[in-house]
Design a protein around this motif. Structure first.
Motif: not given
Length: 228
Positions: A22-48
């Motif tokens: 359970e602890k490992l699954v929780l850490k994996l889901k937290q890392l997944e969420s962090s990667m998703s948020s990070g990707r959104k930040m890096f995509r900020l200029g992709n509209v242009v």
């Protein structure tokens, strides 16, 4: 980051049923969420970037690729705009944003963009299929009745002949094959989110990881990227 995100999704799905992880699954889901948020930040200029790409594709000489790729880039620009709005919500800069509504719009734009990319891929496949059939007919006219067995074996009749010819075309054109694989894999997410074809996080994670690896490969080897 995308590959990491989908790897975490796949691994958490595979091991979540075991009580002692359970602890490992929780850490994996937290890392997944962090990667998703990070990707959104890096995509900020992709509209242009998407709008610039759309402008370039309007100058393509062939009609169908021009329509498909321009529509794909424009809807991708809308997707990135929705993605930016969702990022503003996630970091607390715009708390009054309706997340579900913007997420639905973003998914629909991404889905339509992928459909346009696949339509372009099918155009490329159809064009090469037509070329291959014409080449077979030319060979038949050249051989005449001298080699009937060889000629009959090379005909593209029926489903098996079509599938064999399709396999030969994709194998001899790696950029087209990789683009088809990537677009088909990317479809799993929006199909599930929009309720068109429900799967599970394991399938989405696997398809997302495969798509990410194909993307990394085409970045590392530009000659494997399908040209516009």
């Amino acid at each position: 980051m995308r590959a990491t995100q989908y790897t975490c999704m796949l691994l958490s799905y595979v091991i979540e049923r075991k009580a002692d992880n359970e602890k490992l699954v929780l850490k994996l889901k937290q890392l997944e969420s962090s990667m998703s948020s990070g990707r959104k930040m890096f995509r900020l200029g992709n509209v242009v970037h998407a709008l610039v790409a759309a402008r370039k594709t309007t100058e393509l000489p062939e009609v169908l690729p021009r329509i498909c790729l321009t529509a794909s880039n424009l809807t991708r620009a809308l997707y990135f705009f929705c993605d930016t709005v969702l990022w503003l919500k996630s970091v607390g800069l715009q708390s009054d944003i309706k997340k579900a509504k913007w997420q639905n719009w973003a998914t629909k734009c991404y889905y339509f963009s992928l459909l346009m990319n696949l339509a372009r891929d099918w155009y490329e496949v159809s064009w090469r299929l037509e070329q291959a059939v014409q080449e077979e007919k030319m060979k038949e006219n050249c051989f005449g009745d001298e080699q009937p067995q060889q000629r009959n074996s090379s005909k593209c009749n029926g489903l098996h002949g079509f599938l064999f010819l399709l396999f030969q075309i994709l194998r001899s054109h790696p950029p087209l094959l990789l683009d088809v694989v990537k677009n088909l894999c990317d479809l799993s997410g929006p199909l599930d989110t929009l309720g068109i074809y429900k799967t599970n996080p394991g399938v989405i994670g696997f398809c997302g990881l495969l798509s990410s690896l194909v993307g990394i490969l085409t970045l590392a080897s530009p000659h494997l990227k399908l040209k516009e």
